[in-house]
Structure formats: C-alpha cells, structure tokens
Enzyme design. Structure first.
Site, mmCIF file in Angstrom:
data_model
loop_
_atom_site.group_PDB
_atom_site.id
_atom_site.type_symbol
_atom_site.label_atom_id
_atom_site.label_comp_id
_atom_site.label_asym_id
_atom_site.label_seq_id
_atom_site.Cartn_x
_atom_site.Cartn_y
_atom_site.Cartn_z
ATOM 1 N N HIS A 173 -76.744 82.265 -0.584
ATOM 2 C CA HIS A 173 -77.339 82.831 -1.806
ATOM 3 C C HIS A 173 -77.417 84.351 -1.728
ATOM 4 C CE1 HIS A 173 -79.636 78.768 -2.296
ATOM 5 N NE2 HIS A 173 -78.507 78.739 -2.989
ATOM 6 N N ARG A 188 -81.262 68.030 -0.039
ATOM 7 C CA ARG A 188 -81.027 68.403 1.359
ATOM 8 C C ARG A 188 -82.335 68.350 2.144
ATOM 9 N NH1 ARG A 188 -77.951 73.878 -0.240
ATOM 10 N NH2 ARG A 188 -76.326 72.953 -1.541
ATOM 11 N N ASN A 228 -66.254 80.967 -10.256
ATOM 12 C CA ASN A 228 -67.081 80.275 -9.265
ATOM 13 C C ASN A 228 -66.627 78.815 -9.252
ATOM 14 O OD1 ASN A 228 -69.010 79.125 -7.643
ATOM 15 N ND2 ASN A 228 -70.765 79.868 -8.811
ATOM 16 N N GLU A 274 -76.024 86.316 -10.253
ATOM 17 C CA GLU A 274 -75.026 86.453 -9.195
ATOM 18 C C GLU A 274 -73.696 86.968 -9.747
ATOM 19 O OE1 GLU A 274 -75.935 82.849 -6.223
ATOM 20 O OE2 GLU A 274 -76.034 82.295 -8.351
ATOM 21 N N ARG A 303 -65.945 83.767 -5.982
ATOM 22 C CA ARG A 303 -67.053 83.464 -5.082
ATOM 23 C C ARG A 303 -66.535 82.621 -3.928
ATOM 24 N NH1 ARG A 303 -72.431 79.744 -6.204
ATOM 25 N NH2 ARG A 303 -73.558 80.334 -4.318
#
Length: 570
Positions: free
Chosen positions: A349, A410, A207, A553, A260
C-alpha cells in the site's frame, strides 16, 4: 519547456504628453534596436531620473509610447535614488512612488509610476496551452550553470502578441548568474518543492488485478481525469481481451502508461521506466507475489504492444517502504536467509501511504520532513505504517500482504507453529493452507458470515456474537499497531485514516481511537460522525491531529509516470 532570458535593465515607458515635455513637441524618436517581443523596441533617447538621495543618468526610453508613464528599476537602483518601489506587474502603478525625470528639453515630476517589475514570462497562447497555465498564473524557473537556482513566483503574461521569453531584473540576474540569451527551464514547485516540468501529457494509469482492471486517463500536469473505468473479469476471460477492450475505449492518443506492480522487493526504491531489463528483474521476484506480479507483467506486455512508442512506467507498492531501517524490516531468522533468499519485510500500500502523508502535511501546514505520522489504510486489506520525516519507518504488512493486522479475509500475524500443526491435524497441504490464510480467515473466518464491516455491524446489532467478536478483534489489532508505532516514533504528530473502512466508518475510527488519549489522541465526535471527505476529526485541543484523507493511489502513479517521462525524454 525552456525559455530564453531577457535581463531587464532599468528603463522608462512614456506617454505622448510626457515625451513632448521631455524631448519637445513633435520629437521623432530614433529606434536603437528591436526587442524580442513583437512591436517593442528600445530608443536611442535616454533620460536622467532623480530621487530624494541621488540620480541615475542614461535611462533608456522604450517604445512604443503608452497610455501611462512607468519607470522600471531594480532594488539597487531604488537604494541609490532613495525610494522604496513595490514589486508590481506592468501597469499596476497605483500607490507606487513618484520621481523626477529630466530630458534634454524639460523635466517631469511623476507622482506615481516607479516599480520593481515582477519577474515574469511572456507567453503566446500556444505556449500557455502546452504548459497548462493561463494569464496571471504563477510558475517557477530553474537556471543552469554553476549557480543553479530555482526562482519561484514567476508571473505568466499570456497574449497573442507575445513570444516566449523570461524577464528578470539586473539584481536577480546577477545573483542567479544569468545574462540575456541564457535559457531557463519552466517548472512548477509544489508544497514540498517537488519539481514537475510543465509539459502537457496524457497518462494512462493501469492497475491489473486477478478479478478486475482499474484504469484512469489523466491530463497532466493539470491532473484532470479524462476517462476512467473498472472492468471485471473471471478466470475464464483472458486478461489480454479485457485490456484490448480498455485500449479501444481509451484510444491511441496516450503519451505515457503507468503500471502498478505489487512487489518490487528491494530492487526498486522508486518508480522506474520499464525496459526489458526491468521486466526481467520483476519476473525474477514474481515468486514473492505469485498472485499479483505475473498478472501485472501480463498487463505490461499487452500495453507495450498496444502503445509501443511511449514510455511505460512501473510504480511499485513496495517502493515507499524501502526507507525502513533493518530493525524494522529484518526477521529474526538466520541472516543467511535474508542474504540468499531476500526474506525480509517489504510492506505494501505504498502509494496510498505516500499520498495521504503528503496531504496530511498540507492539512497541518508544514512539510512531511517535519512530521511523525501513523497512517492506517483500512479496507479489505489493511496496513498501518509509521512515517518519520517523510519516510516509511515501519509497517504492518511484511514479506507478503498476508502479515500484520486482521483483515477482511486474511489472518494477519499468527504463530508460525500453527502452520505445520494444521497441516498435520487437518490433513491439508501447504497450498491449501495458504488459501485458507489468505481467503477464508480474518473477519470472514472469525464471524463465519462475511468479510464486510457493514454486514458485520448489522449482524452484531442483531446479537450475532461471532460478528461482534470479529469486529472487536479487528479493532484491537489495529489499535495495538498504532500503540506500537507511537512507541517506535517516540510520539506522533498525526494519525490518518484512509481507504474504504478508514474513510467511511466513524464507528470503527472511534473504537480504534478509544484508549489512545494517553498518547494525545482526542476525537471531535461531531466531526468524526457528521463530516464527509477530507477533514480533521480531532478536537482542537488534541495534541495529535487525527485526519480522514481519501486515498488516491492513481494520482501518485500518474505523477511519477509524468515526471519520469518528461525528465528522461524531454
């Protein structure tokens, strides 16, 4: 791995005592043929078996002689004889029915010893090691041909004296279209009937991010983590140097590499093996995730150079959301912008939402296809996803990960008219403004002190009003999306909290759920505040099951990579 089929016709194993009674003392059996299992064979001699309702002649005797007498028949044979034999492993004869056995020199009345043999695999230890199984484990096999079926609950028998072979009785062989000499594929069938071939592989999961590279090495299919790490780096430290250090730690013994990739647009509804064509497609859409995809691509190229002979698999954050209907993914812009520029909601996600969906179904005790779930991935980045019948139906993040709820730094959704207004009144350009929306907004922007929930809670306790306001806004936005998705799904069976804040902040979970009682959400305050790890936190009287499920994940990436590798390259 594939195994040869041996259809097991009715037969009997005898003790020396019973052989003497049936064939005469000192009788020397004549070998008819050797069987595939070393040291086992069929004799020419046969017996007749007699039950309460009927008899069956010419039942073959198998050798060598054993310490117990055992008759192995099929279900049809049992009906002919009038007995109800249990399905048992060889040697497990306690509580089984008896029968009368007639030979040329005498007869024997058995009080027990008649079984329907458990469908089973004979495995040498080397085969078992390669498959990742041990003695008495259960696997499944998949047949080929016109009657392709999956036979579950196949018992593994492991011994140095065995050679690989699948044994099945005549009834099941006929129903499955199998005969001796056919081949079956050894597989596993998980709780959702997803096939995973048993073939030992070492999978490296990568990742690559802008400031760190996370990696794990899995032994598959056991899913055991062999090695893991998280290497941080600054902008002045090239990614290829960080990866070179990781590759030295991991070593050359890698069978598959999973990567990923944040954005796959609508090109990749599932994980794929990376080819030059796939790389080109990802490169063409990198403008949709300029902070992520170029770094992901750089990591792929470095890994392919280091591990040139193994499959590399791309796993996309966006793939899980490709099942959304147009009413969920389209923006109310001129349709030509969607056609020309692919402007639409993509969602992110995906691996996280997919993993917790599967775990939630197991916790509830059903399959994802039977559930309506609302999954809340709450970390520094936050997304809420409505899942219907095992598929993403709607999600809060959009064309980019900037959209949706208030996050750590964000902004989440804002009135688009704010953007040109701020550019004018603040005298800033678009690039600077996007930096503000991505890195200086959200919890940090409102509080003015931190993006970290834990820090804000401490400040709020001390009376810092903007920290309290940031927390209130954060909770309200997530609460609003959950209410929206209750409407989109026409109710829900489960509500899931995952990722850093979702897993570890009982206060945030409680505040989010407060006011959702109208929809059937009732928390168990003790379970919510005192428990740890994966668990139900709803009251036993709650119609909606509320769950905390730590996300994973990486295991989704490892499973996809493993499955693609063994399927395409077996």
């Amino acid at each position: 791995m594939r195994a040869i089929v041996g259809v097991s016709n009715r037969h009997i194993h005898l003790t020396q005592e019973h052989a003497d009674l049936l064939f005469g003392k000192g009788h020397r059996f004549t070998k008819f043929k050797s069987l595939r299992q070393p040291g086992q064979y069929a004799y020419e001699e046969t017996v007749t078996i007699v039950g309460p309702k009927g008899s069956i002649p010419n039942v073959r005797v198998l050798g060598p002689l054993r310490s117990y007498t055992q008759l192995e028949i099929s279900k049809t044979d049992g009906r002919v004889l009038g007995i109800d034999a249990p399905i048992r492993d060889s040697g497990d004869i306690e509580g089984s029915p008896g029968i009368e056995v007639i030979g040329p020199r005498g007869r024997v009345r058995l009080e027990k010893g008649v079984i329907l043999p458990f469908r089973h695999l004979h495995l040498h230890p080397s085969d078992a090691e390669e498959l990742g199984v041990k003695d008495k484990d259960l696997v499944a096999v998949k047949t080929n041909g016109e009657r392709m079926v999956i036979l579950e609950n196949v018992l593994c028998r492991v011994s140095p004296n065995y050679t690989l072979e699948f044994h099945i009785d005549t009834d099941e062989a006929n129903a499955s279209g199998l005969q001796t000499g056919d081949l079956v594929q050894i597989i596993a069938v998980d709780g959702f009937h997803e096939l995973r071939t048993f073939k030992k592989r070492k999978v490296l999961v990568l990742n690559c991010g802008s400031s760190s590279v996370k990696f794990k090495v899995f032994d598959m299919p056991s899913e055991k983590i062999l090695f893991q790490g998280n290497e941080t780096r600054d902008e002045g430290h090239p990614l290829k140097e960080t990866l070179a250090g990781i590759f030295r730690q991991v070593g050359k013994e890698v069978d598959v590499v999973a990567h990923r990739i944040v954005h796959g647009a609508d090109l990749f509804p599932a994980s794929v093996e990376i080819t030059d064509d796939v790389l080109g497609q990802v490169e063409q859409i990198s403008h949709l995730a300029p902070l992520h995809n170029p770094i992901n691509l750089e990591g792929i190229r470095a890994a392919r150079h280091c591990y040139p002979g193994v499959p590399h698999i791309a796993v996309f954050d966006t793939s899980f959301h490709q099942t959304m209907p147009p009413t969920s993914y389209l923006y109310s812009l001129p349709y030509e912008y969607y056609e020309k520029h692919k402007i639409r909601k993509y969602g992110f996600h995906g691996c996280s939402h997919r993993y917790v969906m599967e775990r939630a179904a197991q916790i509830i005790g059903t399959t994802p296809g039977n559930l309506r779930l609302i999954s809340c991935h709450i970390g520094n980045g936050v997304s809420v996803t409505a899942i219907r019948n095992g598929e993403s139906y709607d999600t809060s993040m959009g064309f980019t990960p900037l959209a949706g709820v208030t996050m750590g730094t964000r902004s989440g959704n804002i009135d688009p008219g704010i953007i040109p207004y701020l550019e004018t009144v603040e005298g800033i350009d678009n690039g600077e403004l996007m930096g503000i929306l991505n890195h200086r907004s959200g919890l940090l922007g409102i509080s003015g002190v931190s993006h970290d929930i834990r820090v804000l809670m401490e400040y709020a306790k001390e009376g810092h009003q903007r920290s309290q306001l940031a927390l209130d806004l954060f909770v309200a936005k997530i609460h609003k999306y959950i209410g929206l998705y209750f409407a989109r799904l026409n109710g829900a069976d489960g509500l899931i909290f995952t990722a850093g804040v979702g897993e570890n902040s009982p206060e945030i979970r409680e505040r989010i759920c407060s006011g959702l009682e109208f929809a059937g959400v009732y928390l168990d305050s003790t379970a919510n505040r005192e428990g740890r790890g994966e668990r139900l936190i709803s009251s036993k009287y709650s119609p909606v099951k509320v769950m905390v499920i730590p996300t994973n994940e990486e295991i989704i990436m490892a499973r996809d990579a493993y499955q693609i590798a063994v399927t395409t390259r077996e």
